[in-house]
Design a protein around this motif. Structure first.
Motif, PDB file in Angstrom:
ATOM      1  N   GLN A 157       1.098  -1.206   0.149  1.00 61.96           N
ATOM      2  CA  GLN A 157      -0.204  -0.238  -0.016  1.00 61.96           C
ATOM      3  C   GLN A 157       1.219   1.348  -0.061  1.00 61.96           C
ATOM      4  O   GLN A 157       0.873   2.146  -1.338  1.00 61.96           O
ATOM      5  N   LYS A 200       2.668   1.266  -3.168  1.00 62.56           N
ATOM      6  CA  LYS A 200       2.044   1.829  -4.310  1.00 62.56           C
ATOM      7  C   LYS A 200       2.625   3.543  -4.048  1.00 62.56           C
ATOM      8  O   LYS A 200       2.116   4.574  -5.470  1.00 62.56           O
ATOM      9  N   ARG A 218      -7.450   7.387  -2.638  1.00 63.23           N
ATOM     10  CA  ARG A 218      -6.788   7.154  -1.768  1.00 63.23           C
ATOM     11  C   ARG A 218      -6.706   9.258  -1.571  1.00 63.23           C
ATOM     12  O   ARG A 218      -6.963  10.476  -2.295  1.00 63.23           O
TER      13      ARG A 218
HETATM   14  N1  ASP Z   1      -3.819  -2.211  -0.006  1.00 62.82           N
HETATM   15  C1  ASP Z   1      -5.003  -2.611  -0.046  1.00 62.82           C
HETATM   16  C2  ASP Z   1      -5.975  -4.339   0.007  1.00 62.82           C
HETATM   17  O1  ASP Z   1      -4.829  -5.259   0.343  1.00 62.82           O
HETATM   18  C3  ASP Z   1      -5.607  -2.966  -1.436  1.00 62.82           C
HETATM   19  C4  ASP Z   1      -5.541  -1.767  -2.111  1.00 62.82           C
HETATM   20  O2  ASP Z   1      -6.762  -0.405  -1.273  1.00 62.82           O
HETATM   21  O3  ASP Z   1      -5.034  -1.258  -3.259  1.00 62.82           O
HETATM   22  O4  ASP Z   1      -6.574  -4.814   0.906  1.00 62.82           O
END
Ligand code: ASP
Length: 597
Positions: free
Chosen positions: A206, A209, A497
């Motif tokens: 998270q 990225k 986000r």
């Molecule tokens: N990282 C989030 C999850 O693992 C997915 C996301 O928000 O892109 O649920």
């Protein structure tokens, strides 16, 4: 004695040969599925990952030395056979792709012998899973598992190709990172160089990225291994794979659109299904109200109905008390089930109790239109009539009611709905019903921690129109978060986000962080937000679940090469395991007395 490959070259996999190859010399290699010596002729089923081919050894073709060697073949020997393809001389085997051909062997090499395997290598094994997992390398020879893993590989390849075409870059993010206490429990890795310090294995990429978006990479994806130290349920693994992505300069609709096209491509290529776009969308509120679930199975109806107003003022204490306590009364209609035996109904009542119901009221509409209800004596005939009408009930239907706080009623009826569908066989594996669930609540109240926690994660953007409620009514703030649901399973989820430092700081404050603790945990992200951050959003799929549903498997263990079992151990390599005192010493770690297994 194991022979070598010297001078040998495989010409085909077993089922890459067809009638068109009749008369040709071929060289095939693989495992002996079984071998039968019928006197002057030996029939050997040769297996590789493509399937099975029948090999015939006859002295007139191969000479006596080869024939004698062939007579020693046992199941799971690895062999190479050179020979000539012919039409099958015995009966055609309709169950085999190569059922109308066979190879008449001229030479045979035994590349390796095999001990008797602890269980037969066969499709739809009836061997206990524990034994199969202990010998997973043998289990993985079974055709159904091989097909599953081949499908998984195709899904990965197609995903990469599709996303690359759409301008995504595949970028790896680290797997030794800093622990963040928000979310599930982290797996920790001790540092040798910094005794007393620990890395965490990522629960998802998270933060990285999002930072890649700050760095201008615009569209990122990764097939990312993620780790969560949770108590395992049937469909969880401590490590699992996500198709993870993040996009800049987008809003909800853009993310959904590109992902719908990805799903359309995958399900067309793998399952031969034409998905009609756009996929169905529903807000979280609507999903809960209609199905009692944030991942409703859309293969059948049986929707929840709110009958609170209809039963308002009736004498039935269960309904009255629930409403007086600010709760709700809702029901579902099991159409045509009025004749359900009492025993089965009692079992459903018990089932409902497992989800927090104090009880379950029910009412059958008899074929003559009269009612048989567990609460009949507390209600006037016109009240029963009104209730049946509110539930759209017809003669022959069976109604179930739950009365409690809304969240309990959702949970009870949502699960009862699924249980009834299982019993009535309303969920076909090859009926694929997709659904986007949107506008999730931003926060949920944790009774355990006595505070709000992030429903998705702390970086999820609140809906602008609700943000003013963040102090007065935080639970009512909706988020720009979405899940993709298939047949009652959450395939993936994501969100737009927060890209404004002030909203992010406020969000962390609501989650109970002090400015110092927020900086300690996420300082690098908050800092990055000060240097020009594009609006961004993303999504991640559970690859294991996607493949599981595609191949119709019952468990994600069936689509993972080397899965772990419920207690997070690997039955084959026996991880986790104690380590050398010396290793611990180097790490400055001592195992507390009494905590070892
Ligand atoms: N990282 C989030 C999850 O693992 C997915 C996301 O928000 O892109 O649920």
């Amino acid at each position: 004695m194991a022979e070598s490959m010297k001078g040998l070259h495989r010409s085909h996999r077993c089922t890459e040969i067809s009638k068109e190859n009749i008369g040709q010399a071929v060289t095939v290699m693989g495992w002996v599925q079984k071998s039968r010596n019928k006197g002057g002729i030996i029939f050997t089923d040769l297996r590789d990952r493509s399937g099975i081919l029948q090999v015939i050894f006859e002295e007139c073709d191969c000479g006596s030395a080869v024939f004698e060697k062939a007579a020693t073949l046992r199941s799971e020997f690895v062999i190479a056979v050179e020979g000539i393809m012919t039409a099958r001389q015995g009966a055609v085997n309709e169950n085999l792709k190569t059922g109308d051909i066979e190879i008449r062997a001229k030479s045979l090499r035994i590349l390796s012998e095999s001990a008797t395997p602890p269980f037969p290598i066969e499709e739809n094994s009836r061997t206990k899973e524990e034994l199969r997992l202990k010998y997973r390398y043998l289990d993985l020879r079974r055709p159904d598992l091989q097909r599953n893993l081949m499908t998984r590989s195709r899904v990965a390849t197609l995903t990469r190709a599709f996303l690359a075409d759409e301008g995504f870059l595949e970028i790896e993010t680290p797997t030794l990172i800093k622990s963040t206490p928000e979310g599930a429990r982290d797996y920790l890795v001790p540092s040798r160089v910094h005794p007393g310090s620990f890395y965490a294995l990522p629960q998802s990429p998270q933060l990285f990225k999002q930072l890649l978006m700050c760095s201008g990479y615009d569209r990122y994806f990764q097939l990312a291994r993620c780790y969560r130290d949770e108590d395992l349920r049937a469909d969880r693994q401590p490590e699992f794979t996500q198709i993870d992505m993040e996009l800049s300069f987008v809003d909800v609709d853009d993310v959904l659109a590109v992902n719908e096209r990805l799903l359309q491509k995958l399900f067309k290529e793998i399952c031969g299904i034409d998905l009609q776009l756009p996929l169905l969308r529903m807000t979280w509120q609507e999903a809960m109200d209609r199905f009692g679930s944030d991942k409703p199975d859309m293969r059948f109806g049986m929707e929840l109905k709110d009958v609170s107003e209809t039963v308002q003022g009736c004498e039935f204490a269960v309904f009255r008390n629930a409403l007086a306590a600010g709760g709700t009364v809702r029901g579902i209609n099991a159409a045509g089930q009025a004749g359900m035996p009492r025993k089965k109904i009692d079992a459903l009542v018990e089932f409902a109790k497992g989800f927090g119901a104090k009880g379950l009221a029910y009412m059958a509409i008899q074929t003559d239109g009269s009612f048989k209800a567990s609460f009949a004596k507390f209600m006037k005939p016109e009240e029963l009539n009104a209730l049946a009408k509110a539930m759209d009930a017809k003669p022959g239907d069976l109604l179930f009611f739950a009365a409690d706080q809304k969240t309990v009623v959702w949970d009870v009826l949502g699960n009862l709905r699924l249980e009834l569908a299982r019993q009535l066989d309303l969920m076909k594996k090859d009926d694929f019903r997709f659904l986007w669930v949107t506008e999730f609540p931003l926060l949920e109240y944790s009774e355990e921690e006595k505070r709000f926690t992030a429903k998705h994660h702390p970086f999820t953007m609140p809906m602008e129109e609700d943000w003013h409620l963040i102090d007065s009514d935080p639970g009512a703030v909706r988020a720009k978060a979405y899940d993709i649901v298939l047949n009652g399973t959450e395939l993936g989820g994501g969100s737009v986000r927060i890209h404004q430092a002030d909203i992010q700081e406020k969000m962390l404050e609501v989650l109970g962080f002090t400015p110092e603790s927020a900086h300690e945990q996420f300082g690098f992200l908050l800092d990055a937000f000060q240097y020009g951050v594009p609006p961004h959003a993303g999504l991640a799929y559970g690859l294991d679940r996607v493949v599981m549903l595609m191949v119709g498997a019952d468990s994600i263990r069936d689509v993972i090469a080397f899965p772990k079992v419920k207690d997070a151990s690997c039955l084959m390599c026996e991880a986790p395991a104690a380590v050398d005192e010396k290793q611990l010493c180097e790490l400055g770690i001592e195992v507390a007395k009494g905590t070892e297994e």
